[in-house]
Design a protein around this motif. Structure first.
Motif, PDB file in Angstrom:
ATOM      1  N   SER A  76       0.842  -1.200   0.000  1.00  0.00           N
ATOM      2  CA  SER A  76       0.000   0.000   0.000  1.00  0.00           C
ATOM      3  C   SER A  76       0.879   1.254   0.000  1.00  0.00           C
ATOM      4  N   LEU A 100      -7.254   4.553  -3.651  1.00  0.00           N
ATOM      5  CA  LEU A 100      -8.370   3.711  -3.225  1.00  0.00           C
ATOM      6  C   LEU A 100      -7.913   2.264  -3.025  1.00  0.00           C
ATOM      7  N   THR A 101      -7.007   1.787  -3.891  1.00  0.00           N
ATOM      8  CA  THR A 101      -6.474   0.431  -3.697  1.00  0.00           C
ATOM      9  C   THR A 101      -5.665   0.361  -2.399  1.00  0.00           C
ATOM     10  N   LEU A 104      -7.957   0.091   0.422  1.00  0.00           N
ATOM     11  CA  LEU A 104      -8.491  -1.271   0.520  1.00  0.00           C
ATOM     12  C   LEU A 104      -7.474  -2.201   1.188  1.00  0.00           C
ATOM     13  N   LEU A 105      -6.192  -2.044   0.834  1.00  0.00           N
ATOM     14  CA  LEU A 105      -5.154  -2.854   1.474  1.00  0.00           C
ATOM     15  C   LEU A 105      -5.109  -2.551   2.973  1.00  0.00           C
ATOM     16  N   VAL A 107      -7.704  -1.683   4.767  1.00  0.00           N
ATOM     17  CA  VAL A 107      -8.853  -2.390   5.333  1.00  0.00           C
ATOM     18  C   VAL A 107      -8.529  -3.880   5.472  1.00  0.00           C
ATOM     19  N   ALA A 108      -7.860  -4.435   4.450  1.00  0.00           N
ATOM     20  CA  ALA A 108      -7.464  -5.850   4.501  1.00  0.00           C
ATOM     21  C   ALA A 108      -6.559  -6.096   5.709  1.00  0.00           C
ATOM     22  N   ALA A 162      -6.469   4.958   6.420  1.00  0.00           N
ATOM     23  CA  ALA A 162      -7.273   4.409   5.321  1.00  0.00           C
ATOM     24  C   ALA A 162      -8.404   5.372   4.961  1.00  0.00           C
ATOM     25  N   ALA A 166      -8.854   7.097   1.355  1.00  0.00           N
ATOM     26  CA  ALA A 166     -10.098   6.951   0.606  1.00  0.00           C
ATOM     27  C   ALA A 166     -10.683   8.324   0.271  1.00  0.00           C
TER      28      ALA A 166
END
Lengths: 211, 92
Positions: A76, A100-101, A104-105, A107-108, A162, A166
């Motif tokens: 990320s 945005l990716t 997401l990472l 959030v992962a 994050a 975002a």
């Protein structure tokens, strides 16, 4: 006088403003380092006082999930670093996709952390709560307390980071964040995310690799 | 692909390699050196992130000082605290 020129005050040049913005952000990041500092000092002193307990208790942590989370954050960070370059070149779609990716990472990362916490709860590793504990004594409990406090504080920072990623990504996509004029916003958010990554880079060996 | 993009990709590859190395060292019989090795690798990772991802490479001196002073002070704090604890443990 255009709005862009007004916003530049009190600076004469955009490069001056960028330097001042980055300087201010690094001073803020210094305060973040000092927030985590005492935890690192506590871990270091703990290692000296209880070397055996550290090694034995660390074996209860999931090395592979910890390593996977490190990989998620490092990747990320790469995306955020690429977004900063794209922002300076005014490529808003690339900025949005990267940020945005990266979010997401992030959030992962939190999902993996949650899975770990759940497994540790079931195993009885949470001090004072949950099923009967396989670890006994003050020193192992102290190690787990340090683990939970430091990773939870870090998880709060991942959550904030994050959300910032975002928000900035959506802004770049919807043109509410005009690029490259406001490329500095991407850069400052990026600096915050990199620091969150660096803190994890040190937490990972101190906790998971202490075995 | 610009040189800056390539630099960042190379750094990412290096970071992942360092991660693989530090995990692999967990299974090596290094004894007391394992902590030193894993911390050295973590420091190398942090240096790559600061230098390339956070663009300290192209930053001016004042920004570099602002970025590094907290880390330096924390390192001194940890060092002194560890020396203090070690002396007490050894029965000083």
């Amino acid at each position: 006088m255009s709005t862009a020129a007004e916003r530049l005050e009190p600076f004469d040049l955009r490069s001056q403003k960028r330097r001042a913005d980055r300087f201010g952000m690094f001073v803020f990041l210094a305060s973040e380092i000092m927030l985590f500092g005492p935890l690192f000092v506590a871990m270091a002193v703990y290692r000296v006082l209880h070397p055996q307990a550290a090694a034995e208790t660390a074996r209860h942590l999931n090395l592979w999930l910890g390593a996977a989370n490190t990989a998620l954050l490092l990747t990320s960070s790469l995306l955020v670093a690429l977004a900063v370059l794209a922002g300076q070149n005014g490529r808003r779609r690339v900025v949005a996709a990267c940020l945005l990716t990266a979010a997401l990472l992030g959030v992962a990362f939190l999902v993996v952390k949650g899975v770990e916490y759940q497994a540790e709860y079931v195993e009885g590793l949470m001090p004072k709560i949950g099923p009967p504990s396989p670890i006994a004594g003050r020193a192992p409990t102290l190690f787990m307390s340090l683990y939970f406090v430091s990773t939870a504080l870090h998880a709060v920072h991942v959550t904030v980071g994050a959300l910032l990623l975002a928000g900035t990504g959506v802004g770049a996509w919807s043109r509410r964040l005009p690029l490259p004029k406001r490329a500095m916003t991407v850069e400052v958010v990026g600096l915050y995310w990199h620091l969150v990554d660096v803190i994890w880079v040190f937490l990972f060996p101190l906790l998971y690799l202490a075995r | 692909m610009g040189a800056q993009v390539r630099n960042r990709l190379i750094v990412w590859v290096a970071l992942m390699a360092l991660l693989a190395l530090t995990v692999a060292l967990t299974f090596a019989p290094l004894g007391g050196f394992r902590l030193a090795a894993s911390l050295a690798i973590a420091t190398a990772k942090a240096a790559l992130i600061y230098w390339v991802f956070m663009d300290l490479r192209t930053a001016d001196g004042l920004t570099r000082i602002a970025a590094l002073c907290a880390l330096a002070l924390l390192a001194i704090l940890v060092l002194l605290a560890v020396i203090d604890a070690a002396v007490r443990v050894s029965g000083g």
